[in-house]
Scaffold this active site. Structure first.
Site, PDB file in Angstrom:
ATOM      1  N   THR A 130       0.824  -1.213   0.000  1.00 57.26           N
ATOM      2  CA  THR A 130       0.000   0.000   0.000  1.00 57.26           C
ATOM      3  C   THR A 130       0.858   1.262   0.000  1.00 57.26           C
ATOM      4  O   THR A 130       1.981   1.246   0.511  1.00 57.26           O
ATOM      5  CB  THR A 130      -0.897  -0.002   1.263  1.00 57.26           C
ATOM      6  OG1 THR A 130      -1.492   1.278   1.406  1.00 57.26           O
ATOM      7  CG2 THR A 130      -0.098  -0.272   2.528  1.00 57.26           C
ATOM      8  N   ASP A 131       0.291   2.354  -0.509  1.00 53.67           N
ATOM      9  CA  ASP A 131       1.000   3.645  -0.434  1.00 53.67           C
ATOM     10  C   ASP A 131       0.990   4.193   0.989  1.00 53.67           C
ATOM     11  O   ASP A 131       1.707   5.162   1.288  1.00 53.67           O
ATOM     12  CB  ASP A 131       0.410   4.665  -1.417  1.00 53.67           C
ATOM     13  CG  ASP A 131      -1.049   5.033  -1.144  1.00 53.67           C
ATOM     14  OD1 ASP A 131      -1.676   4.427  -0.259  1.00 53.67           O
ATOM     15  OD2 ASP A 131      -1.561   5.936  -1.833  1.00 53.67           O
ATOM     16  N   GLU A 132       0.194   3.577   1.877  1.00 49.05           N
ATOM     17  CA  GLU A 132       0.121   4.081   3.258  1.00 49.05           C
ATOM     18  C   GLU A 132       1.446   3.896   3.995  1.00 49.05           C
ATOM     19  O   GLU A 132       1.666   4.514   5.040  1.00 49.05           O
ATOM     20  CB  GLU A 132      -1.027   3.408   4.017  1.00 49.05           C
ATOM     21  CG  GLU A 132      -2.373   3.724   3.393  1.00 49.05           C
ATOM     22  CD  GLU A 132      -3.559   3.193   4.172  1.00 49.05           C
ATOM     23  OE1 GLU A 132      -3.480   3.105   5.401  1.00 49.05           O
ATOM     24  OE2 GLU A 132      -4.577   2.863   3.522  1.00 49.05           O
ATOM     25  N   TYR A 157      -1.989  -0.863  10.798  1.00 49.34           N
ATOM     26  CA  TYR A 157      -2.079  -1.496   9.470  1.00 49.34           C
ATOM     27  C   TYR A 157      -0.876  -1.126   8.607  1.00 49.34           C
ATOM     28  O   TYR A 157      -0.176  -2.007   8.084  1.00 49.34           O
ATOM     29  CB  TYR A 157      -3.383  -1.083   8.773  1.00 49.34           C
ATOM     30  CG  TYR A 157      -3.379  -1.382   7.283  1.00 49.34           C
ATOM     31  CD1 TYR A 157      -3.401  -2.696   6.813  1.00 49.34           C
ATOM     32  CD2 TYR A 157      -3.333  -0.344   6.339  1.00 49.34           C
ATOM     33  CE1 TYR A 157      -3.378  -2.965   5.448  1.00 49.34           C
ATOM     34  CE2 TYR A 157      -3.312  -0.607   4.973  1.00 49.34           C
ATOM     35  CZ  TYR A 157      -3.331  -1.924   4.537  1.00 49.34           C
ATOM     36  OH  TYR A 157      -3.291  -2.192   3.188  1.00 49.34           O
ATOM     37  N   LYS A 161       2.268  -3.433   7.096  1.00 49.93           N
ATOM     38  CA  LYS A 161       2.565  -3.581   5.663  1.00 49.93           C
ATOM     39  C   LYS A 161       3.994  -3.118   5.368  1.00 49.93           C
ATOM     40  O   LYS A 161       4.697  -3.712   4.544  1.00 49.93           O
ATOM     41  CB  LYS A 161       1.560  -2.801   4.811  1.00 49.93           C
ATOM     42  CG  LYS A 161       0.135  -3.336   4.835  1.00 49.93           C
ATOM     43  CD  LYS A 161      -0.023  -4.742   4.269  1.00 49.93           C
ATOM     44  CE  LYS A 161       0.183  -4.813   2.781  1.00 49.93           C
ATOM     45  NZ  LYS A 161      -0.136  -6.182   2.248  1.00 49.93           N
TER      46      LYS A 161
HETATM   47  P1  NAD Z   1      -9.440  -7.837   1.687  1.00 49.98           P
HETATM   48  O1  NAD Z   1      -9.519  -7.609   3.164  1.00 49.98           O
HETATM   49  O2  NAD Z   1     -10.638  -7.575   0.850  1.00 49.98           O
HETATM   50  O3  NAD Z   1      -8.989  -9.338   1.390  1.00 49.98           O
HETATM   51  C1  NAD Z   1      -7.964  -9.964   2.094  1.00 49.98           C
HETATM   52  C2  NAD Z   1      -8.065 -11.465   1.855  1.00 49.98           C
HETATM   53  O4  NAD Z   1      -6.965 -12.084   2.565  1.00 49.98           O
HETATM   54  C3  NAD Z   1      -9.353 -12.080   2.392  1.00 49.98           C
HETATM   55  O5  NAD Z   1      -9.929 -12.930   1.417  1.00 49.98           O
HETATM   56  C4  NAD Z   1      -8.898 -12.858   3.611  1.00 49.98           C
HETATM   57  O6  NAD Z   1      -9.662 -14.041   3.849  1.00 49.98           O
HETATM   58  C5  NAD Z   1      -7.461 -13.197   3.254  1.00 49.98           C
HETATM   59  N1  NAD Z   1      -6.651 -13.407   4.462  1.00 49.98           N
HETATM   60  C6  NAD Z   1      -6.576 -12.599   5.560  1.00 49.98           C
HETATM   61  N2  NAD Z   1      -5.767 -13.156   6.479  1.00 49.98           N
HETATM   62  C7  NAD Z   1      -5.331 -14.323   5.964  1.00 49.98           C
HETATM   63  C8  NAD Z   1      -4.465 -15.339   6.436  1.00 49.98           C
HETATM   64  N3  NAD Z   1      -3.924 -15.278   7.667  1.00 49.98           N
HETATM   65  N4  NAD Z   1      -4.202 -16.390   5.624  1.00 49.98           N
HETATM   66  C9  NAD Z   1      -4.755 -16.476   4.393  1.00 49.98           C
HETATM   67  N5  NAD Z   1      -5.609 -15.564   3.904  1.00 49.98           N
HETATM   68  C10 NAD Z   1      -5.887 -14.488   4.681  1.00 49.98           C
HETATM   69  O7  NAD Z   1      -8.186  -6.962   1.205  1.00 49.98           O
HETATM   70  P2  NAD Z   1      -7.971  -6.174  -0.169  1.00 49.98           P
HETATM   71  O8  NAD Z   1      -8.558  -4.834  -0.042  1.00 49.98           O
HETATM   72  O9  NAD Z   1      -8.363  -7.047  -1.291  1.00 49.98           O
HETATM   73  O10 NAD Z   1      -6.385  -6.003  -0.151  1.00 49.98           O
HETATM   74  C11 NAD Z   1      -5.533  -6.995  -0.726  1.00 49.98           C
HETATM   75  C12 NAD Z   1      -4.098  -6.566  -0.552  1.00 49.98           C
HETATM   76  O11 NAD Z   1      -3.897  -5.294  -1.171  1.00 49.98           O
HETATM   77  C13 NAD Z   1      -3.666  -6.425   0.900  1.00 49.98           C
HETATM   78  O12 NAD Z   1      -2.358  -6.924   1.015  1.00 49.98           O
HETATM   79  C14 NAD Z   1      -3.702  -4.931   1.136  1.00 49.98           C
HETATM   80  O13 NAD Z   1      -2.755  -4.554   2.112  1.00 49.98           O
HETATM   81  C15 NAD Z   1      -3.338  -4.389  -0.225  1.00 49.98           C
HETATM   82  N6  NAD Z   1      -3.878  -3.056  -0.521  1.00 49.98           N
HETATM   83  C16 NAD Z   1      -5.207  -2.804  -0.499  1.00 49.98           C
HETATM   84  C17 NAD Z   1      -5.678  -1.536  -0.826  1.00 49.98           C
HETATM   85  C18 NAD Z   1      -7.153  -1.217  -0.875  1.00 49.98           C
HETATM   86  O14 NAD Z   1      -7.514  -0.078  -1.206  1.00 49.98           O
HETATM   87  N7  NAD Z   1      -8.047  -2.145  -0.614  1.00 49.98           N
HETATM   88  C19 NAD Z   1      -4.795  -0.517  -1.133  1.00 49.98           C
HETATM   89  C20 NAD Z   1      -3.428  -0.808  -1.133  1.00 49.98           C
HETATM   90  C21 NAD Z   1      -2.997  -2.084  -0.836  1.00 49.98           C
END
Ligand code: NAD
Length: 350
Positions: A130-132, A157, A161
């Site tokens: 993430t950019d955070e 969070y 990350k």
């Molecule tokens: P999400 O919360 O929708 O999905 C996360 C998934 O990971 C879920 O299906 C969950 O069951 C699975 N998970 C969680 N803990 C687990 C574990 N211990 N073992 C196996 N599976 C596990 O998240 P998202 O929004 O789809 O984000 C996906 C990735 O992208 C993350 O790494 C997040 O940090 C990164 N990200 C998200 C955003 C955003 O805007 N949503 C922005 C930047 C980065």
């Protein structure tokens, strides 16, 4: 290519799974199915010959070794994480275990597998972040996050990350594991779990409830349509330079208040309120999130110039598609509204 996607039942991971299968890749979706997961997100590929699902927790190292040995992937796209900042304020422990220890387990399982396969050059471990991790920017539009910006995470969070990004770089430097990294801005789009701002606003608006805006709504984010993001991730996996990281943004900076007002205007046109009044009348300002970062903004030069990638939609177009998707998929979101914590105010720090 056979890709092991972790977190493929979540919001972004499921978009990656759907895109990867459509592009002809074989996909192994590894997901623990936490509160944030929904297998319906990948229902359209579930019966495809190129798709397999493994319900595995990335905190379980032995299970990861079994999955690598059984499926023999050519690449890993690691998205599994605890992802909700407000939940990280109330309960940081899960974020440390999954995002840091879980990533450590993934790196060790990948390294063992890669070594036993004779260190294939073409293997990739793609870490999605993430950019955070870069912290908070001033309002000055000329200042944006580049890949050289120093890490300065502010929430449990983003700190978890940032730690996982450091581990991935350390495994590349120390053990030679072939990695690429991406840091993206706020995603939105279909299948977004109904605890995040965009779906909360759409669903509360339709239910006649208050549209909660933290603080004064001036916090700025760079909004990225999830399917554009999935395309960028697959491009970086295949064409990104080994060991390099890429920032991925939507080129769509706007404040939370502007975003909510845009959503209200789209809803006014698509599903007018019965009383004829605008949805923006439902906007309510609530106590701010502790440590709420003021502004995130991505300088997209590297991915644009080196890999030729740009987002395909503006935030207005992407939000229009997203609102339509929620209007058309009530059965999907109704089922998720019963999950623990959904619809509650989380992360006040009290
Ligand atoms: P999400 O919360 O929708 O999905 C996360 C998934 O990971 C879920 O299906 C969950 O069951 C699975 N998970 C969680 N803990 C687990 C574990 N211990 N073992 C196996 N599976 C596990 O998240 P998202 O929004 O789809 O984000 C996906 C990735 O992208 C993350 O790494 C997040 O940090 C990164 N990200 C998200 C955003 C955003 O805007 N949503 C922005 C930047 C980065």
């Amino acid at each position: 290519m056979k890709i092991l996607v972790t977190g493929g039942a979540g919001f972004i991971g499921s978009a990656v799974v759907r895109r990867a299968v459509a592009a002809g890749h074989a996909v192994v979706n590894l997901d623990a199915l936490t509160y944030a997961a929904c297998l319906e997100n990948v229902a359209m590929v579930a019966d495809h010959a190129n798709y397999a699902f493994e319900q595995v927790d990335i905190r379980d190292r032995a299970a990861l070794d079994r999955v690598f040995a059984q499926h023999q992937p050519d690449a890993v796209m690691h998205l599994a994480a605890e992802s909700h900042v407000d939940r990280s304020i109330d309960g940081p422990g899960d974020f440390i275990e999954t995002n840091i220890t879980g990533t450590f387990n993934m790196l060790e399982a990948a390294r063992k597998y890669w070594l036993e396969a004779g260190r294939p050059d073409a293997f990739r471990f793609h870490h999605i972040s993430t950019d955070e991790v870069y912290g908070s920017l001033p309002a000055d539009p000329s200042v944006q996050f580049t890949e050289e910006t120093a890490y300065d995470p502010r929430s449990p969070y983003s700190a978890s990350k940032a730690a996982s990004d450091h581990l991935v770089r350390a495994w590349a430097e120390t053990y030679g594991l072939p990695v690429v990294l991406t840091n993206c801005s706020n995603n939105y789009g279909p299948f977004h779990f109904p605890e995040k701002l965009v779906p909360v606003v759409i669903l509360n608006a339709l239910a006649g409830k208050a549209l909660p805006i933290y603080g004064d709504g001036s916090n700025v984010r760079d909004w990225l349509y999830v399917e554009d993001h999935a395309d960028a991730l697959l491009l970086v996996l295949q064409q990104g330079v080994l060991g390099r990281s890429y920032n991925i943004g939507g080129e769509n900076e706007c404040s939370n208040l502007e975003l909510v007002e845009t959503l209200c205007a789209i809803l006014d046109a698509k599903r007018p309120r019965a009383d004829g009044q605008p949805y923006k009348d439902q906007i309510t300002f609530v106590t701010d999130r502790p440590g709420h970062d003021a502004r995130y903004a991505i300088d997209p030069s590297r991915i644009r110039e080196e890999l030729g990638w740009r987002p395909s939609v503006t935030v207005e177009e992407g939000l229009e598609r997203t609102v339509q998707w929620y209007l058309d998929n009530e059965r999907w979101w109704r089922a998720l509204q019963n999950r623990s914590g959904v619809g509650e105010r989380l992360g006040t720090g009290k």
